[in-house]
Design an enzyme around this catalytic site. Sequence first.
Site, PDB file in Angstrom:
ATOM      1  N   GLY A 115      39.192  41.993  65.636  1.00  0.00           N
ATOM      2  CA  GLY A 115      40.026  40.966  65.729  1.00  0.00           C
ATOM      3  C   GLY A 115      39.826  39.937  64.713  1.00  0.00           C
ATOM      4  N   ASN A 177      51.023  49.570  55.617  1.00  0.00           N
ATOM      5  CA  ASN A 177      52.590  49.112  56.354  1.00  0.00           C
ATOM      6  C   ASN A 177      53.024  47.904  55.535  1.00  0.00           C
ATOM      7  OD1 ASN A 177      51.450  46.717  57.453  1.00  0.00           O
ATOM      8  ND2 ASN A 177      51.356  47.644  59.553  1.00  0.00           N
ATOM      9  N   LEU A 179      53.063  45.162  55.098  1.00  0.00           N
ATOM     10  CA  LEU A 179      53.379  43.489  55.560  1.00  0.00           C
ATOM     11  C   LEU A 179      52.152  42.915  56.338  1.00  0.00           C
ATOM     12  CD1 LEU A 179      56.966  44.202  56.888  1.00  0.00           C
ATOM     13  CD2 LEU A 179      56.259  42.833  54.787  1.00  0.00           C
ATOM     14  N   GLU A 355      24.590  40.966  53.695  1.00  0.00           N
ATOM     15  CA  GLU A 355      24.267  40.464  54.953  1.00  0.00           C
ATOM     16  C   GLU A 355      25.317  40.878  55.929  1.00  0.00           C
ATOM     17  OE1 GLU A 355      24.288  38.737  52.133  1.00  0.00           O
ATOM     18  OE2 GLU A 355      22.198  38.428  51.740  1.00  0.00           O
ATOM     19  N   PHE A 380      20.528  33.075  54.262  1.00  0.00           N
ATOM     20  CA  PHE A 380      21.523  34.098  54.030  1.00  0.00           C
ATOM     21  C   PHE A 380      22.112  34.757  55.217  1.00  0.00           C
ATOM     22  CE2 PHE A 380      18.609  34.420  50.155  1.00  0.00           C
ATOM     23  CZ  PHE A 380      19.362  33.385  49.517  1.00  0.00           C
TER      24      PHE A 380
END
Lengths: 612, 612
Positions: A115, A177, A179, A355, A380
């Site tokens: 997500g 796709n 878009l 990393e 880092f």
Amino acid sequence: MDRNDFRRELAQQLRVDSIRSSDAGGSGHPTSSMSAADLMAVLLDGHLKLDFDDPSNPAGDHLVFSKGHASPLLYACFKAAGAISDDELLSFRKLGSRFEGHPTPVIPWVDVATGSLGQGLPVAAGLALAAKRFDRSPSRVWCLCGDSEMAEGSIWEAFDHASHWELDNLVAIVDVNRLGQTGETMHGWNLDVYAERARAFGWEAIEVDGHDVEAIEDAYAQAEGTSGRPTAIIARTKKGAGVKAVEDQPGRHGKPIEDAEAAIAELGGERDLTVELAKPERRTSRRSDGGGFEPPRYDLGDEVATRKAYGEALKALGDARGDVVALDGEVSNSTYSEIFRDAHPDRFVELYIAEQQLVATAVAFQRRGWKPFGSTFAAFLTRAYDFVRMAAVSRADIKLCGSHAGVSIGEDGPSQMGLEDLAAFRAVHSSTVLYPSDANQTAQLVGLMADLDGIAYMRTHRGALPVIYEAGDRFEIGGSRVVREGDDITLVGAGVTLHEALRAAEELAGDGVDARVIDLYSVKPVDAQTLARAAAETGAIVTAEDHWPEGGLGEAVLSALAEAGKSCPVRKLGVEIMPGSGTPEELLREAGIDAIAIATAARKLVGARATA
Amino acid sequence: MDRNDFRRELAQQLRVDSIRSSDAGGSGHPTSSMSAADLMAVLLDGHLKLDFDDPSNPAGDHLVFSKGHASPLLYACFKAAGAISDDELLSFRKLGSRFEGHPTPVIPWVDVATGSLGQGLPVAAGLALAAKRFDRSPSRVWCLCGDSEMAEGSIWEAFDHASHWELDNLVAIVDVNRLGQTGETMHGWNLDVYAERARAFGWEAIEVDGHDVEAIEDAYAQAEGTSGRPTAIIARTKKGAGVKAVEDQPGRHGKPIEDAEAAIAELGGERDLTVELAKPERRTSRRSDGGGFEPPRYDLGDEVATRKAYGEALKALGDARGDVVALDGEVSNSTYSEIFRDAHPDRFVELYIAEQQLVATAVAFQRRGWKPFGSTFAAFLTRAYDFVRMAAVSRADIKLCGSHAGVSIGEDGPSQMGLEDLAAFRAVHSSTVLYPSDANQTAQLVGLMADLDGIAYMRTHRGALPVIYEAGDRFEIGGSRVVREGDDITLVGAGVTLHEALRAAEELAGDGVDARVIDLYSVKPVDAQTLARAAAETGAIVTAEDHWPEGGLGEAVLSALAEAGKSCPVRKLGVEIMPGSGTPEELLREAGIDAIAIATAARKLVGARATA
């Protein structure tokens, strides 16, 4: 039904179910699901090997939705495979449902929370590496990527490493796709751009019409037959494919279909097809978890850097347990993970200077049952903060070590100084934050990290510090140690500032002030009881940390006192200026966190009390 | 002297001076400097256009050392160009010297702090974009990259955007010396790998022997003559070139040369050559800073999301000031920066889903005098945390807005919820952290952000909140607002939790408890005075934040009270569970930060005082 017809019908079902769940949930991304429905239909029917009743079988395939917003499609696949009911599908995005807006491992067949775009493929590469190198298993990892997320640098870290690791068990399916959320992507339907980049990064690349089930079948077969390198299938698709009102239309991202009923009718109505997935052979794990960790021992008064103790303890842990693996970001001679590498080269993975891929690989390894310890400079790890954040959403159990913390590194200057790591890692759900002050303590805590749940973080220093604890001393997560008794004031530090606090206490003793000194090596969870007692008994506290003043050890102390309902004057010392180069001593002085600064703050608090 | 001989001599001087400064400093990276000495010698002699007396001339070139650890070489270049003395060169890495271990803009000819690899090139791309698109200046940007840092994903974000932007004024010089810190890089001297990747990303690519000054000259000339796309010069070099004891040897990274005297002799001894740099034509800026910002006005009681007010205020700011530019990470219809984009398309930059490049571009823009406002979801700014950290080291003045903060976004789930942003941004040196609670306040604060120094961060919410302030109300950085008077207890919130606190106060009033409510819209700096007065006058405080409990608003309050020397019982409410999907109301409830939770905590504190 002809197999191709079945697959087309199955794809329509996946579309319909994506629309239905989004409609029931009142939000979601059906159009981003519909573009990839044919790709998934063919995958489910004959390619993906998965036993839903035994998701931890090390021979099973993995299906990672790097484009996590296509969760309606993923859940529709689970339903089509008979793993969940239609009622469960329709609980999408409702409180308490495991079918959240974006997938998480609360669902047993989801390996990693996605997500945050650009994270699924790096984890998929790590899963494929673990399967191939550690588990020697025939698992294949199928990863559905969006075209928008190809703009994330982390995707190219995964491309780079996956070919370097020769992961012919990894297939990236890129759903082009065209878009994005607000408009067309940078490269639109220019499939060649993606294919050429994939090839330049050492992958096999296949361009395909993502709505042609026969072409998709050929592409998967070619991927399965490719050896020595991973395959990227670059699929031209239409967002919202199959429903005219939304197909290839901008402005339809992240919204349920307005007229769901009409859309479902246009797709041929609801179906109730079930697809039987190919079953993986049954395997057991090659891991041995062993036991009998013998931490390295250090003599009182010796000067040893905590980073060195980390490396030596990690090696000892690797001696004792076959499930411990180490990862480093091309600084193993600084973090000292090279000590593990030299002893256990087969369980060490070099991530070079990437990393994000480092943390993603650790998340993948724990998913396949290994105990990953990843290290680089504390500074880092900020590069991978989004990956750490998402690892918590993944309920991952990973161990990270950030070395070279604070201004006390000296001459290299601020770019190399981890000064925000305590704040960053404290503000991660499920995290443990350790900041040892001595080599024996470090070694013990490394042993305890192995079996911790969640995100376990250890901060180490570059410079040598005197050993102040006996080799046999015991430390626990959430504990602290009173290293000097006193009732006039309390000085709290960890790492280098504990040693400065001890020096300050010596100096204060010369003034007749008896300072108690607390080693707060466990910054989260924190030992509220010992701190509350110190507040009550000594009436004033000075905290000192080699860290910005915000979100670190000092605020952990304040929160613990508030939680315990105790209060006393607290003076919080941290790095208030932007440091430059200098010797460690000069920089500690300039930052106002050395023994002199601590003693000065303590005198002020004691003096204020005397005149009050 | 023949020009090629001069350049060879100049390169030897750069090597000698790199060795001398590292020797004087006792640490540093001379071998990483020596590999690129010939590349820099040719650049200085006839290509780089820079007036050291007027570094802000918008027509000047930029020289960015993305491999910041090669600072000895950069400083040796400054000396060779007559900009600094030999004494200054030898102050390398000493306390108080501006010639730090890694370059920072404390030096006027350094555009950006480097030393965290993979950041220089993204900023260089931003500089080239600003020069070309905004300043319409002939500036060229020369960026020296290490081969190790090509493993950082952020490098490929820069490659992707630079070709998309058609930056033919950008030249990346990749110093392929094959050796990283611990060993050989992933691709060694396989120059084709880098060149093919650069070409696949739309760049011109030239492979060259990085120690052949004639070949380097040809490559630079070709780069200068290329139009429509950036150029990558892939240079085969040897680390430590010129000194047998270290040349192309592993284990020599980040260390002064052991026998400096012998090495200098081997290089032909010290030289005192001066190279006259080409001077840029004199230009003045095209920017107009204007004034007369008229914030949008909202009516009391209307429901407006703070993210919407951000977008509308930013557009108004753009109307008033010609120096304001906006950047977004492909979510401008969520952050509402699209309102600015639609009004001022020439001053809007779409970064697609590349948050690291977003922050890097903002850093570049401010360096060329513009006022960059960058926005994306608060959660996704974690992807760029290292860039934010380094922006502070760069002393950059940038403005960032993170939308969709907290569990109150609802159904999308935890991957999209910014729950660590306050902690992360508080722990950045020079930062300001704003968290407005109402649309009029948001609009005012956006105006104030424009002229703030340092890293200015604003957190906005997805959901609409009632307007509680008049359009004419004034707010200041470091201020707070008592929105409800009361003497029994204080409730502190911001954003959505301020509104929950107001509801809690209503509820408490029903019990006869008069709660004071404070809007802590400025989380850093924080209004310690108002908080201290509340502690003294009401004797107890409840804080509530839509954020993890660590490092955010609650701890800002605790720190302010400690600093002010005031204390009272404080109950800190934050998100203690990993949220899932649900409605905003359900999730606020479940997280324990809604009105009910606040009122319950308040009753407990008041009750405890009554029984005490």
